[in-house]
Design an enzyme around this catalytic site. Structure first.
Site, PDB file in Angstrom:
ATOM      1  N   GLY A 188     -56.692  -3.420  60.844  1.00 52.27           N
ATOM      2  CA  GLY A 188     -57.826  -2.504  60.965  1.00 52.27           C
ATOM      3  C   GLY A 188     -59.101  -3.117  60.427  1.00 52.27           C
ATOM      4  O   GLY A 188     -60.151  -3.088  61.088  1.00 52.27           O
TER       5      GLY A 188
ATOM      6  N   GLU B 259     -60.305 -10.233  51.077  1.00 54.49           N
ATOM      7  CA  GLU B 259     -58.841 -10.069  51.146  1.00 54.49           C
ATOM      8  C   GLU B 259     -58.255 -10.801  49.940  1.00 54.49           C
ATOM      9  O   GLU B 259     -58.547 -11.969  49.718  1.00 54.49           O
ATOM     10  CB  GLU B 259     -58.313 -10.634  52.473  1.00 54.49           C
ATOM     11  CG  GLU B 259     -56.807 -10.812  52.544  1.00 54.49           C
ATOM     12  CD  GLU B 259     -56.000  -9.534  52.310  1.00 54.49           C
ATOM     13  OE1 GLU B 259     -56.260  -8.523  52.986  1.00 54.49           O
ATOM     14  OE2 GLU B 259     -55.108  -9.560  51.423  1.00 54.49           O
TER      15      GLU B 259
ATOM     16  N   THR C   4     -50.319  -6.216  56.331  1.00 54.42           N
ATOM     17  CA  THR C   4     -48.905  -5.855  56.443  1.00 54.42           C
ATOM     18  C   THR C   4     -48.343  -6.230  57.810  1.00 54.42           C
ATOM     19  O   THR C   4     -47.276  -6.830  57.911  1.00 54.42           O
ATOM     20  CB  THR C   4     -48.730  -4.337  56.200  1.00 54.42           C
ATOM     21  OG1 THR C   4     -49.141  -4.067  54.861  1.00 54.42           O
ATOM     22  CG2 THR C   4     -47.292  -3.900  56.387  1.00 54.42           C
ATOM     23  N   CYS C   5     -49.053  -5.883  58.869  1.00 54.72           N
ATOM     24  CA  CYS C   5     -48.507  -6.085  60.219  1.00 54.72           C
ATOM     25  C   CYS C   5     -48.150  -7.542  60.474  1.00 54.72           C
ATOM     26  O   CYS C   5     -47.046  -7.854  60.916  1.00 54.72           O
ATOM     27  CB  CYS C   5     -49.515  -5.591  61.253  1.00 54.72           C
ATOM     28  SG  CYS C   5     -49.013  -5.956  62.931  1.00 54.72           S
TER      29      CYS C   5
ATOM     30  N   CYS D 205     -44.784  -5.668  61.117  1.00 52.12           N
ATOM     31  CA  CYS D 205     -44.443  -5.662  62.547  1.00 52.12           C
ATOM     32  C   CYS D 205     -44.052  -7.032  63.096  1.00 52.12           C
ATOM     33  O   CYS D 205     -43.039  -7.160  63.793  1.00 52.12           O
ATOM     34  CB  CYS D 205     -45.630  -5.156  63.374  1.00 52.12           C
ATOM     35  SG  CYS D 205     -46.567  -3.838  62.610  1.00 52.12           S
TER      36      CYS D 205
ATOM     37  N   LYS E  38     -40.947  -8.722  61.395  1.00 49.88           N
ATOM     38  CA  LYS E  38     -39.838  -7.802  61.690  1.00 49.88           C
ATOM     39  C   LYS E  38     -39.362  -7.969  63.127  1.00 49.88           C
ATOM     40  O   LYS E  38     -38.175  -8.116  63.402  1.00 49.88           O
ATOM     41  CB  LYS E  38     -40.308  -6.361  61.406  1.00 49.88           C
ATOM     42  CG  LYS E  38     -39.348  -5.238  61.643  1.00 49.88           C
ATOM     43  CD  LYS E  38     -39.256  -4.726  63.057  1.00 49.88           C
ATOM     44  CE  LYS E  38     -40.536  -4.283  63.700  1.00 49.88           C
ATOM     45  NZ  LYS E  38     -41.094  -3.031  63.219  1.00 49.88           N
TER      46      LYS E  38
ATOM     47  N   TYR F  47     -38.217   4.602  59.672  1.00 47.03           N
ATOM     48  CA  TYR F  47     -38.390   3.443  60.550  1.00 47.03           C
ATOM     49  C   TYR F  47     -37.819   2.178  59.889  1.00 47.03           C
ATOM     50  O   TYR F  47     -37.047   1.441  60.485  1.00 47.03           O
ATOM     51  CB  TYR F  47     -39.889   3.132  60.723  1.00 47.03           C
ATOM     52  CG  TYR F  47     -40.690   3.921  61.699  1.00 47.03           C
ATOM     53  CD1 TYR F  47     -41.130   5.201  61.408  1.00 47.03           C
ATOM     54  CD2 TYR F  47     -41.097   3.347  62.900  1.00 47.03           C
ATOM     55  CE1 TYR F  47     -41.960   5.890  62.277  1.00 47.03           C
ATOM     56  CE2 TYR F  47     -41.932   4.028  63.778  1.00 47.03           C
ATOM     57  CZ  TYR F  47     -42.355   5.301  63.461  1.00 47.03           C
ATOM     58  OH  TYR F  47     -43.166   5.979  64.329  1.00 47.03           O
TER      59      TYR F  47
ATOM     60  N   GLU G 288     -34.574   0.183  61.048  1.00 45.10           N
ATOM     61  CA  GLU G 288     -34.801  -1.094  61.746  1.00 45.10           C
ATOM     62  C   GLU G 288     -34.084  -2.237  61.022  1.00 45.10           C
ATOM     63  O   GLU G 288     -33.415  -3.068  61.650  1.00 45.10           O
ATOM     64  CB  GLU G 288     -36.301  -1.395  61.827  1.00 45.10           C
ATOM     65  CG  GLU G 288     -37.022  -0.473  62.795  1.00 45.10           C
ATOM     66  CD  GLU G 288     -38.495  -0.797  62.981  1.00 45.10           C
ATOM     67  OE1 GLU G 288     -39.078  -0.315  63.959  1.00 45.10           O
ATOM     68  OE2 GLU G 288     -39.094  -1.520  62.146  1.00 45.10           O
TER      69      GLU G 288
ATOM     70  N   HIS H 145     -35.667   0.281  91.725  1.00 48.88           N
ATOM     71  CA  HIS H 145     -34.212   0.201  91.722  1.00 48.88           C
ATOM     72  C   HIS H 145     -33.723  -1.232  91.762  1.00 48.88           C
ATOM     73  O   HIS H 145     -34.309  -2.045  92.483  1.00 48.88           O
ATOM     74  CB  HIS H 145     -33.674   0.968  92.945  1.00 48.88           C
ATOM     75  CG  HIS H 145     -32.200   1.062  92.978  1.00 48.88           C
ATOM     76  ND1 HIS H 145     -31.490   1.871  92.107  1.00 48.88           N
ATOM     77  CD2 HIS H 145     -31.292   0.431  93.753  1.00 48.88           C
ATOM     78  CE1 HIS H 145     -30.202   1.734  92.367  1.00 48.88           C
ATOM     79  NE2 HIS H 145     -30.044   0.874  93.351  1.00 48.88           N
TER      80      HIS H 145
HETATM   81  P1  NDP Z   1     -40.668   6.723  56.256  1.00 55.59           P
HETATM   82  O1  NDP Z   1     -41.530   7.716  55.593  1.00 55.59           O
HETATM   83  O2  NDP Z   1     -40.583   6.656  57.726  1.00 55.59           O
HETATM   84  O3  NDP Z   1     -39.186   6.856  55.704  1.00 55.59           O
HETATM   85  C1  NDP Z   1     -38.886   6.950  54.343  1.00 55.59           C
HETATM   86  C2  NDP Z   1     -37.429   7.287  54.216  1.00 55.59           C
HETATM   87  O4  NDP Z   1     -37.026   7.233  52.852  1.00 55.59           O
HETATM   88  C3  NDP Z   1     -37.116   8.691  54.701  1.00 55.59           C
HETATM   89  O5  NDP Z   1     -35.870   8.647  55.356  1.00 55.59           O
HETATM   90  C4  NDP Z   1     -37.038   9.491  53.414  1.00 55.59           C
HETATM   91  O6  NDP Z   1     -36.184  10.588  53.495  1.00 55.59           O
HETATM   92  C5  NDP Z   1     -36.452   8.466  52.477  1.00 55.59           C
HETATM   93  N1  NDP Z   1     -36.785   8.696  51.078  1.00 55.59           N
HETATM   94  C6  NDP Z   1     -38.007   8.929  50.531  1.00 55.59           C
HETATM   95  N2  NDP Z   1     -37.903   9.050  49.187  1.00 55.59           N
HETATM   96  C7  NDP Z   1     -36.611   8.879  48.889  1.00 55.59           C
HETATM   97  C8  NDP Z   1     -35.863   8.887  47.675  1.00 55.59           C
HETATM   98  N3  NDP Z   1     -36.456   9.090  46.501  1.00 55.59           N
HETATM   99  N4  NDP Z   1     -34.532   8.680  47.734  1.00 55.59           N
HETATM  100  C9  NDP Z   1     -33.933   8.467  48.930  1.00 55.59           C
HETATM  101  N5  NDP Z   1     -34.573   8.447  50.100  1.00 55.59           N
HETATM  102  C10 NDP Z   1     -35.898   8.652  50.080  1.00 55.59           C
HETATM  103  O7  NDP Z   1     -41.138   5.338  55.622  1.00 55.59           O
HETATM  104  P2  NDP Z   1     -40.856   3.854  55.997  1.00 55.59           P
HETATM  105  O8  NDP Z   1     -41.028   3.147  54.712  1.00 55.59           O
HETATM  106  O9  NDP Z   1     -39.595   3.683  56.754  1.00 55.59           O
HETATM  107  O10 NDP Z   1     -42.060   3.498  56.981  1.00 55.59           O
HETATM  108  C11 NDP Z   1     -43.402   3.789  56.619  1.00 55.59           C
HETATM  109  C12 NDP Z   1     -44.248   3.932  57.851  1.00 55.59           C
HETATM  110  O11 NDP Z   1     -44.476   2.666  58.420  1.00 55.59           O
HETATM  111  C13 NDP Z   1     -43.618   4.763  58.965  1.00 55.59           C
HETATM  112  O12 NDP Z   1     -43.879   6.119  58.789  1.00 55.59           O
HETATM  113  C14 NDP Z   1     -44.278   4.212  60.189  1.00 55.59           C
HETATM  114  O13 NDP Z   1     -45.433   4.941  60.467  1.00 55.59           O
HETATM  115  C15 NDP Z   1     -44.611   2.791  59.811  1.00 55.59           C
HETATM  116  N6  NDP Z   1     -43.700   1.861  60.489  1.00 55.59           N
HETATM  117  C16 NDP Z   1     -43.705   1.799  61.838  1.00 55.59           C
HETATM  118  C17 NDP Z   1     -42.865   0.958  62.509  1.00 55.59           C
HETATM  119  C18 NDP Z   1     -42.877   0.937  63.986  1.00 55.59           C
HETATM  120  O14 NDP Z   1     -43.832   1.393  64.577  1.00 55.59           O
HETATM  121  N7  NDP Z   1     -41.833   0.447  64.639  1.00 55.59           N
HETATM  122  C19 NDP Z   1     -41.941   0.087  61.798  1.00 55.59           C
HETATM  123  C20 NDP Z   1     -41.990   0.238  60.379  1.00 55.59           C
HETATM  124  C21 NDP Z   1     -42.849   1.092  59.761  1.00 55.59           C
HETATM  125  P3  NDP Z   1     -36.664  12.023  54.095  1.00 55.59           P
HETATM  126  O15 NDP Z   1     -36.644  11.879  55.576  1.00 55.59           O
HETATM  127  O16 NDP Z   1     -35.619  12.963  53.591  1.00 55.59           O
HETATM  128  O17 NDP Z   1     -38.006  12.285  53.529  1.00 55.59           O
END
Ligand code: NDP
Length: 478
Positions: free
Chosen positions: A15, A34, A41-42, A47, A50, A177, A181, A461
Site C-alpha cells: 500500500g 521503511e 508483509t506481502c 502472500c 507463502k 487463513y 494455509e 468444455h
Molecule cells: P484470522 O483472523 O483469519 O484467524 C485467526 C484464527 O485464530 C481464528 O481461527 C481465531 O479463532 C483463532 N484465534 C484467535 N485468538 C485465538 C486464541 N487466543 N486461541 C486460539 N485461537 C485463536 O487471522 P490470520 O492470522 O489467519 O490472518 C490474518 C488476515 O490476513 C486474514 O484475516 C486475511 O485477511 C489475511 N490473509 C489473507 C490471505 C489470503 O488472502 N489468502 C492469506 C493469509 C492472510 P476464531 O475464529 O474463533 O476467532
C-alpha cells in the site's frame, strides 16, 4: 508554511509503495521510510513466499498423479535448504524491484523507522526530523501470540520462511487463513501436521458448505485437524515427557504418544483442552494479526486508535488529524494486499488529484490457498438467507483429472441467487485454481450479473468451471 515534502509515507509495503509512486507521478515531492525490508508483509513474509511454498508443497501429490497418467516416476525427497535459498533469492529480487520502482519515481527512501512527532513532522530512528504537508501511515500488522504460559516457544508465519530445517511435526493453532494455509503447505512438504481450532469449523465467516469441504479435503490429505480444541499450556519437552512419564501423556503400546522428530530439549510439550498432552517439534500460532501502531507517536500527534490498536479512518482513509492518513492492515479494515493498494490509490486520487474517492470495500473476491483451494466473492448462503429469500445452485463432484488419478477429492461450485432480483449474490468455489476462477467470476458478480446472465454464457468444455453456467435447478431455497 513550507515543508520538506508534500507527502511522507511510513511503511514500504504494497500500500505504502503504491501510494508513494502514484503521488510522485502527480509531481508531488514524496519520501518513504521503511525500517525493515521494502515490500512489506506481502512480499517478504506473506502472500509471495507463502504462494511459492504452496507450489512447492503441491508436488508431493503430483508423483502419484503422474504415475496414474502413465509416467514412470519415483518420489524424491523435498530439500528445504535448497528451496529456501531459491526462495530468498527471489524475495531479494522482488525487494530490488520495489526499490528501483521507488527510485525511478523520484521517491526519497529512508531506511529507518519513522514515528509521528506532530501532525506534520516525523522523527526518524537516525535522529533526523522531516516535515511533510501530508503523512500517510501504512505500517501494516504483525502476528500476535495468545497470552498463555510458554507461548514464546512457538513460532508464527513470520518465522516459517527462515527455519533452518523443516520440523518433522508441527502443531498449528488457529482456524483462519494463515493456520489453514500453512497446515496444507507443511503437510504437503512432508511434515506431520496437527491443527487445533477452538471453534466448530475452520475458516469462520466463509460459506459453511465450502468450509466443510475444505476441512474434509485437508483431513483426507493428512492434516490431523481437531475442532473445538485449543492449547492450554506449553513448555520445552523434558526426557520424562518423551518417556511418557508425565501425568496425562497418553500411551500407546507402552510408548508415549508423540509425533515423529520430538526429542528432549528440542520438542515442545503441549497440553490441550481435550485432555491430551503431546510433544511436537514446533508449535505455530496463527491466531490473528494486530495493527502496527505501538510506539508510533499517534497519541502525541492526536491520531485516534481503536480498541484493536487500529488507526481510525474515514471513508477517505483520513484520520481525525486532517494531514494524517492511513491505509492497509494498520487500519484493520480488510487485511488484503489488493485492498491496501486500492486504498493507497484512492488516497492519492483524493489528496493529490483533487478527486475525492472513497474506497469500495463491497464485493471483494478473495482466495484462501488451502489444499483444496477456496475462492469466494459476495454473500455466503448463511448471510444471504438472513437478508432475503434465496435459491442455492450447487454442484459437488469429482473432477475428471482427480477421478482419472484415483484421487477422492471433490470440488464445489456454488451460487447464491436472490429470488427477487435473480442477481448472483455470492459465488463459492472449492477446487484446484479456485483463486484464478473467482477472479473472473468476480467480475460478473461485481457487475450485478443474474443467474440468467450466467446461464446465457456458453460452457467451456471440459472444465470444472463450466458447472457455474450449467446448473439448471436450485438444490434448495431459503
Ligand atoms: P484470522 O483472523 O483469519 O484467524 C485467526 C484464527 O485464530 C481464528 O481461527 C481465531 O479463532 C483463532 N484465534 C484467535 N485468538 C485465538 C486464541 N487466543 N486461541 C486460539 N485461537 C485463536 O487471522 P490470520 O492470522 O489467519 O490472518 C490474518 C488476515 O490476513 C486474514 O484475516 C486475511 O485477511 C489475511 N490473509 C489473507 C490471505 C489470503 O488472502 N489468502 C492469506 C493469509 C492472510 P476464531 O475464529 O474463533 O476467532
Amino acid at each position: 508554511m513550507t515543508f520538506d515534502y508534500d507527502l511522507f509515507v511510513i511503511g514500504g509495503g504494497s500500500g505504502g509503495v503504491r501510494a508513494a509512486r502514484v503521488a510522485a507521478a502527480t509531481g508531488a515531492k514524496v519520501a518513504l521510510a521503511e525500517e525493515y525490508r521494502m515490500g512489506g508483509t506481502c512480499v517478504i513474509r506473506g502472500c509471495v513466499p507463502k504462494k511459492l511454498m504452496v507450489f512447492a508443497s503441491g508436488y508431493s501429490e503430483m508423483f502419484a498423479d503422474a504415475r496414474a497418467y502413465g509416467w514412470d516416476v519415483t518420489e524424491g525427497a523435498f530439500n528445504w535448504p535448497k528451496f529456501r535459498t531459491h526462495l530468498h533469492a527471489e524475495l531479494d529480487r522482488l525487494e530490488g524491484i520495489y526499490r528501483k520502482l521507488l527510485a525511478s519515481s523520484d521517491v526519497a527512501i529512508f531506511d529507518a523507522r519513522a514515528t509521528l512527532r506532530d501532525p506534520h513532522t516525523v522523527t526518524l530512528s537516525t535522529g533526523q526530523q522531516v516535515t511533510a504537508k501530508h503523512i500517510l501511515v501504512a505500517t501494516g500488522g504483525r502476528p500476535v501470540l495468545p497470552d498463555m504460559p510458554g507461548a514464546d516457544l512457538g513460532i508464527t508465519s513470520n518465522d516459517i520462511f527462515l527455519l533452518d530445517a523443516m520440523p518433522k511435526s508441527i502443531l498449528i493453532i488457529g482456524g483462519g487463513y494463515i493456520a489453514s494455509e500453512f497446515a496444507g503447505i507443511l503437510n504437503g512438504l512432508g511434515v506431520a501436521v496437527t491443527q487445533f481450532y477452538r471453534g466448530a469449523q475452520i475458516l469462520r465467516g466463509f460459506d459453511d458448505e465450502a468450509r466443510g469441504l475444505v476441512a474434509e479435503g485437508m483431513r483426507e490429505k493428512g492434516v490431523d485437524l481437531h475442532l473445538g480444541t485449543n492449547i492450554i499450556e506449553m513448555r520445552a519437552a523434558t526426557q520424562a515427557d518423551l518417556d511418557g512419564q508425565t501425568e496425562g501423556t497418553p500411551m500407546e503400546g507402552g510408548k508415549p504418544v508423540s509425533v515423529p522428530g520430538a526429542s528432549a530439549g528440542h520438542g515442545i510439550w503441549v497440553k490441550a483442552t481435550n485432555g491430551t498432552s503431546r510433544v511436537y517439534d514446533q508449535v505455530m500460532f496463527a491466531t490473528g494479526r494486530a495493527p502496527n501502531t505501538d510506539g508510533m507517536g499517534l497519541d502525541e500527534a492526536g491520531v485516534a486508535v481503536g480498541r484493536r490498536g487500529e488507526i481510525v479512518v474515514d471513508d477517505y482513509s483520513q484520520t481525525k488529524v486532517p494531514s494524517v492518513f492511513a491505509i492497509g492492515d494498520v487500519t484493520n479494515r480488510v487485511q488484503l494486499t489488493p485492498v491496501a493498494i486500492r486504498e493507497g490509490m484512492a488516497f492519492v486520487e483524493t489528496v493529490f488529484k483533487g478527486n475525492p474517492t472513497k474506497v469500495d470495500h463491497d464485493l471483494i473476491p478473495s482466495a484462501v490457498f488451502t489444499q483444496p483451494e477456496l475462492g469466494t466473492i459476495g454473500l455466503t448462503e448463511e448471510q444471504a438467507r438472513d437478508i432475503e429469500p434465496i435459491e442455492i445452485y450447487c454442484s459437488s463432484f469429482k473432477p475428471m483429472n482427480h477421478a482419472f488419478a484415483g484421487r477422492s477429492d471433490r470440488v464445489l461450485m456454488k451460487l447464491v441467487v436472490s429470488k427477487a432480483t435473480r442477481k448472483v449474490l455470492g459465488c463459492h468455489i472449492v477446487a484446484d485454481h479456485a483463486g484464478e476462477m473467482i477472479q473472473l467470476a468476480g467480475i460478473a458478480v461485481k457487475m450485478g450479473a443474474t443467474k440468467e446472465d450466467f446461464d446465457r454464457t456458453v460452457a467451456v468444455h471440459p472444465t470444472m468451471a463450466e458447472e457455474l453456467v450449467t446448473m439448471k435447478e436450485p438444490v434448495r431455497t431459503a
